[in-house]
Scaffold this motif. Structure first.
Motif, PDB file in Angstrom:
ATOM      1  N   GLU A   1       0.394  41.606  52.616  1.00 12.62           N
ATOM      2  CA  GLU A   1       1.455  42.611  52.667  1.00 12.62           C
ATOM      3  C   GLU A   1       0.969  43.839  53.432  1.00 12.62           C
ATOM      4  O   GLU A   1      -0.241  44.077  53.522  1.00 12.62           O
ATOM      5  N   PRO A   2       1.909  44.577  54.024  1.00 12.48           N
ATOM      6  CA  PRO A   2       1.476  45.756  54.776  1.00 12.48           C
ATOM      7  C   PRO A   2       0.993  46.853  53.841  1.00 12.48           C
ATOM      8  O   PRO A   2       1.347  46.863  52.659  1.00 12.48           O
ATOM      9  N   TYR A   3       0.214  47.761  54.371  1.00  8.70           N
ATOM     10  CA  TYR A   3      -0.250  48.890  53.570  1.00  8.70           C
ATOM     11  C   TYR A   3       0.934  49.789  53.241  1.00  8.70           C
ATOM     12  O   TYR A   3       1.588  50.317  54.144  1.00  8.70           O
ATOM     13  N   ILE A   4       1.229  49.929  51.973  1.00 15.00           N
ATOM     14  CA  ILE A   4       2.268  50.865  51.508  1.00 15.00           C
ATOM     15  C   ILE A   4       1.622  51.646  50.362  1.00 15.00           C
ATOM     16  O   ILE A   4       1.290  51.074  49.315  1.00 15.00           O
ATOM     17  N   ARG A   5       1.446  52.917  50.597  1.00 18.84           N
ATOM     18  CA  ARG A   5       0.687  53.738  49.642  1.00 18.84           C
ATOM     19  C   ARG A   5       1.252  53.657  48.223  1.00 18.84           C
ATOM     20  O   ARG A   5       0.511  53.420  47.258  1.00 18.84           O
TER      21      ARG A   5
ATOM     22  N   LEU B   1      -0.623  52.264  44.854  1.00 18.66           N
ATOM     23  CA  LEU B   1      -0.857  53.092  43.663  1.00 18.66           C
ATOM     24  C   LEU B   1      -0.317  52.397  42.418  1.00 18.66           C
ATOM     25  O   LEU B   1      -0.942  52.403  41.358  1.00 18.66           O
ATOM     26  N   ARG B   2       0.848  51.772  42.584  1.00 18.60           N
ATOM     27  CA  ARG B   2       1.442  51.069  41.443  1.00 18.60           C
ATOM     28  C   ARG B   2       0.550  49.913  40.990  1.00 18.60           C
ATOM     29  O   ARG B   2       0.299  49.720  39.804  1.00 18.60           O
ATOM     30  N   TYR B   3       0.038  49.149  41.945  1.00 22.18           N
ATOM     31  CA  TYR B   3      -0.859  48.043  41.585  1.00 22.18           C
ATOM     32  C   TYR B   3      -2.074  48.574  40.811  1.00 22.18           C
ATOM     33  O   TYR B   3      -2.477  47.999  39.805  1.00 22.18           O
ATOM     34  N   LEU B   4      -2.626  49.657  41.307  1.00 26.88           N
ATOM     35  CA  LEU B   4      -3.818  50.202  40.647  1.00 26.88           C
ATOM     36  C   LEU B   4      -3.493  50.591  39.207  1.00 26.88           C
ATOM     37  O   LEU B   4      -4.253  50.280  38.281  1.00 26.88           O
ATOM     38  N   GLU B   5      -2.346  51.234  39.039  1.00 27.17           N
ATOM     39  CA  GLU B   5      -1.958  51.661  37.683  1.00 27.17           C
ATOM     40  C   GLU B   5      -1.777  50.467  36.753  1.00 27.17           C
ATOM     41  O   GLU B   5      -2.037  50.552  35.565  1.00 27.17           O
TER      42      GLU B   5
ATOM     43  N   ASN C   1      -5.995  58.828  45.612  1.00 25.28           N
ATOM     44  CA  ASN C   1      -6.446  59.836  44.637  1.00 25.28           C
ATOM     45  C   ASN C   1      -7.609  59.290  43.800  1.00 25.28           C
ATOM     46  O   ASN C   1      -7.640  59.461  42.574  1.00 25.28           O
ATOM     47  N   ALA C   2      -8.514  58.604  44.455  1.00 23.67           N
ATOM     48  CA  ALA C   2      -9.670  58.059  43.737  1.00 23.67           C
ATOM     49  C   ALA C   2     -10.572  59.207  43.282  1.00 23.67           C
ATOM     50  O   ALA C   2     -10.582  60.279  43.893  1.00 23.67           O
TER      51      ALA C   2
END
Ligand code: UDP
Length: 240
Positions: A112-116, A120-124, A154-155
């Protein structure tokens, strides 16, 4: 293991880390081991984003790329990082770590393309996000992609995982008296001309006050110990 001191990390893995003792390519046992190291911090509840390099594959094609137009060679390098990202995702699947690949170059059948916002949602959700294709621009490196994505995600810290367990006063292979820095300030690293990351990446982190760490991904448990706040690798901060 103690509670993690970092909630979200951006892990930079060089492509060469994946080749183990081979001269290029992806070493199966090595990638499995790396996936296990990442799993140990995911199990601690840490959110992990990964930027993967491509040196292991690009090395294999380097003789053919000699004399090539730089931008063309760089696009090849970025595609190599996508291959590594897919291999890493497969290695994560084998150890039961959910992950997604996002690519800075559009190759939607593959990643998938980079979508910020999505990343972020995946990380959460606790999904590891693997960023392929670097920044998507030639003339950059994956170190710079790591600094950039670290800030966008926001790491709490950018962790450069390499073969060496930190930043040393001299090359430890050549100088037995070389000592590891436990902590450094950005200014000290510049004054002492220590190579922490490439200059663009380093400057980005310094300007944005993004802490940096260098540690070995081959030292079993080092990543987990570092994330738990123990003395592992080298920490580079605005002030220390
Ligand atoms: N690259 C690029 N732009 C980027 C990131 C990477 O052009 O934003 C290309 C560049 O040619 C580089 C190659 O991809 O040499 C592989 O990345 P890198 O050398 O950073 O990988 P590593 O050394 O960490 O394996």
């Amino acid at each position: 293991m103690s509670a993690p001191v970092y909630k979200r990390i951006l892990l930079k893995l060089s492509g060469e880390a994946l080749m183990g003792d081979d001269s290029y390519g992806i070493n199966r046992d090595t990638i499995a081991r790396i996936a296990g190291e990442v799993k140990s911090v995911v199990d601690m509840g840490v959110q992990v984003a990964v930027v993967i390099g491509g040196g292991n594959i690009f090395r294999g094609v380097a003789p053919g790329a000699a004399g090539m137009d730089r931008a063309t060679a760089d696009y090849m390098g970025m595609l190599a990082t996508v291959m590594n990202a897919l291999a890493l995702q497969d290695a994560f699947r084998r150890v039961g770590v959910p992950s997604r690949v996002q690519s800075a170059l559009n190759i939607e059948q593959v990643a998938e393309p980079y979508i910020r916002g999505k990343a972020l949602r995946y990380l959460e959700e606790g999904t590891v996000v693997i960023f392929g294709a670097g920044t998507g621009n030639p003339f950059f490196t994956t170190d710079t992609a790591a600094a950039l994505r670290g800030m966008e995600m926001n790491a709490d810290i950018v962790v450069k995982a390499t073969k060496v367990d930190g930043v040393y006063s001299a090359d430890p292979k050549k100088d037995p008296a070389a000592t590891r820095y436990q902590r450094l300030s950005f200014d000290e690293a510049i004054q002492k001309d220590l190579k922490v990351m490439d200059a663009t990446a380093f400057t980005l982190c310094r300007d944005q006050n993004m802490p940096l760490a260098v540690l070995s991904i081959f030292k079993t448990g080092a990543l987990a110990r570092f994330v738990a706040g123990e003395d592992e690798g080298t920490l580079v901060l605005a002030q220390c």
